[in-house]
Motif scaffolding. Structure first.
Motif, PDB file in Angstrom:
ATOM      1  N   VAL A 240       0.859  -1.182   0.000  1.00 50.90           N
ATOM      2  CA  VAL A 240       0.000   0.000   0.000  1.00 50.90           C
ATOM      3  C   VAL A 240       0.900   1.239   0.000  1.00 50.90           C
ATOM      4  N   GLN A 241       1.003   1.876  -1.176  1.00 52.22           N
ATOM      5  CA  GLN A 241       1.957   2.966  -1.380  1.00 52.22           C
ATOM      6  C   GLN A 241       1.296   4.108  -2.140  1.00 52.22           C
ATOM      7  N   ARG A 242       1.843   5.309  -1.929  1.00 49.57           N
ATOM      8  CA  ARG A 242       1.478   6.433  -2.787  1.00 49.57           C
ATOM      9  C   ARG A 242       2.777   7.076  -3.264  1.00 49.57           C
ATOM     10  N   ARG A 243       2.856   7.289  -4.571  1.00 50.73           N
ATOM     11  CA  ARG A 243       4.070   7.817  -5.208  1.00 50.73           C
ATOM     12  C   ARG A 243       5.303   6.993  -4.829  1.00 50.73           C
ATOM     13  N   HIS A 244       5.161   5.686  -4.851  1.00 52.84           N
ATOM     14  CA  HIS A 244       6.249   4.740  -4.548  1.00 52.84           C
ATOM     15  C   HIS A 244       6.722   4.826  -3.100  1.00 52.84           C
ATOM     16  N   GLN A 245       5.946   5.457  -2.221  1.00 53.25           N
ATOM     17  CA  GLN A 245       6.293   5.551  -0.806  1.00 53.25           C
ATOM     18  C   GLN A 245       5.285   4.746   0.010  1.00 53.25           C
ATOM     19  N   LYS A 246       5.788   3.896   0.886  1.00 56.12           N
ATOM     20  CA  LYS A 246       4.916   3.030   1.683  1.00 56.12           C
ATOM     21  C   LYS A 246       4.117   3.855   2.703  1.00 56.12           C
ATOM     22  N   VAL A 247       2.865   3.458   2.919  1.00 56.85           N
ATOM     23  CA  VAL A 247       2.060   4.142   3.944  1.00 56.85           C
ATOM     24  C   VAL A 247       1.440   3.163   4.937  1.00 56.85           C
ATOM     25  N   ILE A 248       1.193   1.929   4.506  1.00 57.80           N
ATOM     26  CA  ILE A 248       0.676   0.886   5.405  1.00 57.80           C
ATOM     27  C   ILE A 248       1.491  -0.380   5.165  1.00 57.80           C
ATOM     28  N   GLU A 249       1.929  -0.991   6.245  1.00 58.83           N
ATOM     29  CA  GLU A 249       2.682  -2.241   6.142  1.00 58.83           C
ATOM     30  C   GLU A 249       2.087  -3.263   7.105  1.00 58.83           C
ATOM     31  N   GLU A 250       2.308  -4.536   6.808  1.00 55.05           N
ATOM     32  CA  GLU A 250       1.834  -5.581   7.718  1.00 55.05           C
ATOM     33  C   GLU A 250       2.749  -6.799   7.654  1.00 55.05           C
ATOM     34  N   SER A 251       2.691  -7.571   8.698  1.00 53.32           N
ATOM     35  CA  SER A 251       3.456  -8.821   8.764  1.00 53.32           C
ATOM     36  C   SER A 251       2.641  -9.826   9.565  1.00 53.32           C
ATOM     37  N   PRO A 252       2.473 -11.042   9.016  1.00 58.51           N
ATOM     38  CA  PRO A 252       2.985 -11.550   7.740  1.00 58.51           C
ATOM     39  C   PRO A 252       2.204 -11.006   6.554  1.00 58.51           C
ATOM     40  N   SER A 253       2.537 -11.518   5.354  1.00 52.95           N
ATOM     41  CA  SER A 253       1.846 -11.127   4.124  1.00 52.95           C
ATOM     42  C   SER A 253       0.781 -12.154   3.782  1.00 52.95           C
ATOM     43  N   THR A 254      -0.356 -11.661   3.323  1.00 55.11           N
ATOM     44  CA  THR A 254      -1.420 -12.578   2.890  1.00 55.11           C
ATOM     45  C   THR A 254      -1.090 -13.253   1.569  1.00 55.11           C
TER      46      THR A 254
END
Length: 510
Positions: A240-254
């Motif tokens: 989940v990124q805007r202009r190639h910059q991450k804004v939401i991250e999670e672990s693990p990956s679905t």
């Protein structure tokens, strides 16, 4: 999980060559290890939170990063004057500059990170691609060397086939990157990519890669010590990124099954070993719809999103960095690292999602931070702090942990509902929208999620989501006071919510 069993502090004093929330994060780790911290600050950061948290603080120049946080000579001079044993670079600024790591070594100060050689090898993105191919790491098809002439770029792009990605050879982080979907877009995209690369890295060389359609951006955390041990701490989903910059991250990956997860971890360790990597680093991959993964780049530093790995593995990555830099071995092996539960991070920025995510700085008139079980807020600001126009507008990193993904999302939504920032516009409502979106809830995300689904109209919420903001505004009115200089209103036009606009106007009278 302990990195080392020694009770003696690994260093006496550490200079933190950074600012904001990451500087505060490093200082907290120092305090827990019994180490004194040294802050550096530019003129507008004189009263910043990291300065208040430090045991010692030194000015290093004016607001411009080029005259303060990017001045290697000033940072080394402060380290020597303060008698710091080591320097922690945080992320951004000089954290991935081989020259800084070398300057530390030359001055007899420990650089908390990999060697200058490893930084240089992975910092040159074209050289990194060569090294990864040699180490047997899958790489996206593309150029084997930096392309200086536009003719070379056009020829290779045509040979690979559109769509292609133009990328800066001298650095990463989304700078100097352009997606080119057809030949007629190539010349303008190339001009823009070269200009941005030159501004960010002082190097306008680019290389070309085949663009992967609807990729997932998934990275693997690695740790290596000076005794030859390297482990991975599983993955983080950063799509989940805007202009190639991450804004939401999670672990693990679905997106990953156990076989793919295990293989990506193995490959990440091989990548780190290929450059004799020491410290915390991240190997980033693009994953296609068939779960085929391709090396993207390696970040030779702590990542913004490191807290979600800490949440699911129990490993304090910043403490690990410090202890590894002191020569201590990892206190655990690969088999000891286990993922537990699910963690999500929302980056809270002073930016306006309804105005193309443009920065929206200003004085924080009211700040109410969420808490409760499973919630962590790594912040670099406080009520009354002036968010500067000179630096990245990140305010904090809000992390939620749960036994399951649904529980983590539920906790994050609860926390976002409690988060109140009056003054600068913040992206809290955007995060609520994203986590409620059916595609996100289903795990159906990729790097085009925001571009495909988000419009400013999506944030036209009712008053329920605005109640915390309204309450804070009324509290501010009750306290009384004079008007502040910044305002958190959005661009001119009809109000998105009459309650919200009233709340903001009244709150700013404090």
């Amino acid at each position: 999980m302990a990195t080392s069993h020694s009770k003696r502090p690994p260093f006496t004093r550490i200079l933190v060559a950074n600012r904001g929330e990451i500087a505060v994060r490093v200082m907290r780790a120092c305090r827990e290890l019994g180490i004194e911290s040294v802050a550096v600050y530019s003129e507008p950061d004189r009263s910043a939170l990291h300065v208040r948290q430090a045991d010692h603080a030194y000015p290093i120049g004016p607001a411009a990063a080029a005259e303060s946080y990017l001045r290697i000579d000033k940072l080394i001079a402060v380290a020597l004057e303060s008698r710091a044993d080591a320097i922690h670079p945080g992320y951004g600024f000089l954290s991935e500059r081989a020259a800084f790591a070398q300057a530390c070594a030359d001055a007899g100060v420990v650089f908390i990170g990999p060697s200058a050689h490893a930084i240089a090898a992975m910092g040159d993105k074209v050289e990194a691609r060569r090294l990864m191919r040699k180490a047997g790491v899958p790489v996206v098809p593309g150029s084997d060397h930096a392309l200086s002439s536009d003719g070379e770029v056009e020829k290779l792009a045509s040979a690979i086939g559109f769509p292609v990605m133009l990328k800066a050879a001298g650095g990463g982080g989304g700078k100097g990157m352009r997606l080119v979907e057809s030949p007629d877009q190539l010349k303008s995209a190339l001009r823009a990519a070269r200009s941005e690369a030159r501004s960010a890295f002082g190097d306008d060389r680019v290389y070309v890669e085949k663009a992967i359609v609807r990729p997932r951006h998934i990275e693997v955390q690695v740790l290596g010590d000076t005794h030859g041990h390297v482990v991975h701490l599983y993955e983080r989903e950063c799509s989940v990124q805007r202009r190639h910059q991450k804004v939401i991250e999670e672990s693990p990956s679905t997106a990953l099954d156990e076989a793919t997860r295990s293989e990506m971890g193995r490959v990440a360790v091989a990548a780190a070993k290929a450059v004799d990597y020491v410290g915390a680093g991240t190997v980033e991959f693009l994953v296609d719809q068939e779960r085929r993964f391709h090396f993207l780049e390696m970040n030779t530093r702590i990542q913004v999103e490191h807290p979600i790995t800490e949440a699911v593995t129990g490993v304090d990555l910043v403490k690990a960095q410090i202890e590894i830099a002191a020569g201590r071995p990892l206190g655990f092996e690969q088999a000891d690292v286990v993922q537990r539960g699910w963690a999500i991070e929302c980056r809270i920025y002073a930016e306006d999602p309804e105005n193309n995510f443009l920065p929206a700085p200003g004085r924080i008139a009211v700040l109410r931070v969420p808490s409760g079980i499973g919630i962590r807020d790594d912040s670099g600001v406080y009520e009354g702090f002036e968010v500067s126009t000179h630096y990245d507008p990140i305010l904090s990193k809000l992390v939620a942990w749960g036994a399951t993904r649904d529980e983590a999302i539920g906790r994050m939504l609860r926390a976002l509902g409690e988060y109140v920032i009056v003054g600068p516009t913040a992206n809290v409502a955007f995060h609520r929208w994203a986590l409620r979106h059916p595609a996100f809830r289903a795990g159906d995300i990729d790097t085009g999620f925001i571009a495909r689904h988000f419009t400013p109209a999506a944030l036209a919420e009712g008053t329920e989501a605005d109640l915390p903001l309204i309450g804070a505004a009324l509290a501010a009115i009750a306290r009384g006071g004079t008007a502040v200089g910044a305002n958190g209103a959005g661009p001119p036009g009809p109000p998105r919510s009459r309650w919200r606009e009233l709340a903001r106007r009244e709150a700013l009278r404090e």
